[in-house]
Design a protein around this motif. Sequence first.
Motif, PDB file in Angstrom:
ATOM      1  N   LEU A  23       0.822  -1.198   0.000  1.00  0.00           N
ATOM      2  CA  LEU A  23       0.000   0.000   0.000  1.00  0.00           C
ATOM      3  C   LEU A  23       0.858   1.252   0.000  1.00  0.00           C
ATOM      4  N   GLY A  26       5.885   2.605  -3.164  1.00  0.00           N
ATOM      5  CA  GLY A  26       5.631   3.280  -4.414  1.00  0.00           C
ATOM      6  C   GLY A  26       4.820   4.544  -4.231  1.00  0.00           C
ATOM      7  N   ALA A  27       4.000   4.565  -3.192  1.00  0.00           N
ATOM      8  CA  ALA A  27       3.191   5.745  -2.972  1.00  0.00           C
ATOM      9  C   ALA A  27       4.089   6.898  -2.627  1.00  0.00           C
ATOM     10  N   VAL A  28       4.957   6.595  -1.756  1.00  0.00           N
ATOM     11  CA  VAL A  28       5.697   7.670  -1.152  1.00  0.00           C
ATOM     12  C   VAL A  28       7.150   7.493  -1.537  1.00  0.00           C
ATOM     13  N   ARG A  29       7.701   8.509  -2.120  1.00  0.00           N
ATOM     14  CA  ARG A  29       9.100   8.438  -2.472  1.00  0.00           C
ATOM     15  C   ARG A  29       9.897   8.837  -1.247  1.00  0.00           C
ATOM     16  N   GLY A  30      10.258   7.868  -0.457  1.00  0.00           N
ATOM     17  CA  GLY A  30      10.984   8.203   0.762  1.00  0.00           C
ATOM     18  C   GLY A  30      12.404   8.602   0.408  1.00  0.00           C
ATOM     19  N   ARG A  31      12.740   9.830   0.705  1.00  0.00           N
ATOM     20  CA  ARG A  31      14.115  10.247   0.461  1.00  0.00           C
ATOM     21  C   ARG A  31      14.734  10.645   1.780  1.00  0.00           C
ATOM     22  N   GLY A  48       2.445  21.345  -0.540  1.00  0.00           N
ATOM     23  CA  GLY A  48       1.875  20.060  -0.131  1.00  0.00           C
ATOM     24  C   GLY A  48       0.880  20.237   0.990  1.00  0.00           C
TER      25      GLY A  48
END
Lengths: 333, 300
Positions: A23, A26-31, A48
């Motif tokens: 879920l 891919g949703a969140v581009r954790g950087r 945002g």
Amino acid sequence: MLKAETTAAARSAAPVRPGGAALSGGAVRGRAPKPRRSPRRRGEARAGYLFLLPWFIGLVGLVLGPMLVSAYLSFTEYDLFHDPVWVGLDNYRTMFTDDPRYLQSLRVTFTYVVASVPLRLAVALGLALLMNRTVRGMSFYRAVLYLPSLLGGSVAIAVLWRQLFGGEGAVNQILALVGIDGPSWISSPDTSLLTIIVLAVWQFGSPMVIFLAGLRQIPQEVLEAATVDGAGAVRRFFSVVLPLLTPLVFFNVIMQTIVAFQAFTPSFIISNGTGGPVDSTLFYTLYLYIKGFGEFEMGYASAMAWVLVAIIAVFTAVNFLGARRWVYYGDES
Amino acid sequence: MTAPTAERATDRRRGVPPQPRPTRRTPLRTIAWHGLMVLVCVVSIYPLLWMARSSVVPESEIFSSPSVIPSGIDLSNYPAGWVANPPGFGQFMLNSFVICVGAVLGNLIACTLAAYAFARLRFPLKKLWFAVMLGTMMLPGHVTLIPQYALFSAIDWVGTYLPLIVPKFLATDAFFIFLLIQFMRGIPRELDEAAEIDGAGRWRTFRSVMLPLTVPALATTAVFTFIWTYEDFLGPLIYLSDLNDYPVPLGLRMFVNAMGNSSYGQLFAMSLLSLLPVFITFLLFQRKLIQGIATTGLKG
């Protein structure tokens, strides 16, 4: 177009994975956060939160805030017009030790969930299998079969159900044709819940559509290979189709169970808001409504709501744990 | 709809050498299959057909046979039922329409804004908020019901449509945020990046690039919001008490309560009529609805 949408189906089938990793993946581009944010990044962060502002207000004001308040109210006696009075665990204790109607509502709701969800899914899967072919007129059949699912939650259908299953209703008229003298299904405590279960099963449309989409995802090559290896239709179903479909079965079980626990309108209309006859259709949410908005015992109703959350959470957790045994994901060895 | 057929055909062609399949799809089997499907369909929509027939036959005929074919057609139940309960069904329909327009607008605006943030922008704590959003999707509404009622009661909104509409403008239907996020992720990032390189701000990019591309998902959102709001019973039941404000479900229920044993025909006529807006929406957006179900697994 359709290609894109069916891949979307595959993608959204992913949320059923245990742990919910898919879920958020891919949703969140954790950087990794940089020590100093560039002005551009800061601007983006501000944007945002601005875009999220309405959602935030709703989240705090209408979801999280009310959740805290209802958790508090569940330990109080509260009638909306006077200040809540702290009573500790009394509401919870009363529920399980001193409120036969509450226990009855639990029984009714459990019976309903345990009967209606598997039956509905079985019908949905059976019809999806039947419909999984390329024939002219397919979209027509699919639309017709989906229709009850769309309309089934409305008051009009609940009203209709009362008459269909009444003493002189069409169901008994049909039974009379084969010589059976049916009871008044709605007004007999032994059968009234059954009519609501039938109503739920009748709304098999949406899981059917989901299964159908899943069946279309099964690569033709796999089935051909099984056929070449000598597997008959039955064997193909149990050894190839069903395992590949288990993620969707699981997804449907989870969603339908959550929805079924909250069923309200049919029981309200069919029993005329009482849960009768003799509380045989006293659904959990109906009793919650009666307590909260009929008798204005809002503290008690809040406690009931939290117990419902707990029940649903436990059911969902048990489903997830059990899923490891039977849900098959292609990418696991 | 030919798309699935085409897709299947290419699927089957791909990789598999064409070979005769003697046991499959003889004309006789296809006919048998159609026969079976027609039977299933008839059984499935029998209740609706029965209701339609019962709305156009004399009272005495309704409960004397299970047939769905009327002996004659008498439409008088419709005008009679329309005005039977003041303020009348027209008013109920109008009220439903007002609530639905508000709810649809609210969901479209608020959910799209939130979805854009989650799908495209980077900001601190995004993962946390995303998880919270998903969590609220699963939360039974009953937990917030009573405090919300207390809140709306405290600000004197009970008895108005505001409790039914305003929450939509605050994106409380997280499900649609999720649906829109899923869709927006499928839109090539190059498109909005190009807009930004050309100097468009976030808002401009959102409005002029993302929004037009999101139209299919917006339509799905609008259609589902309309149907769910139109069919919603609990919300109006709790918040509305004046007959003149009743939407269709409450009006229909009042009909049941108010009627003696003599107006079943009118009841069925109005029930059928009340299903009509949903039915027409279904006819117009059938593909969208079914794909919405298939791709996101929402309840129907």
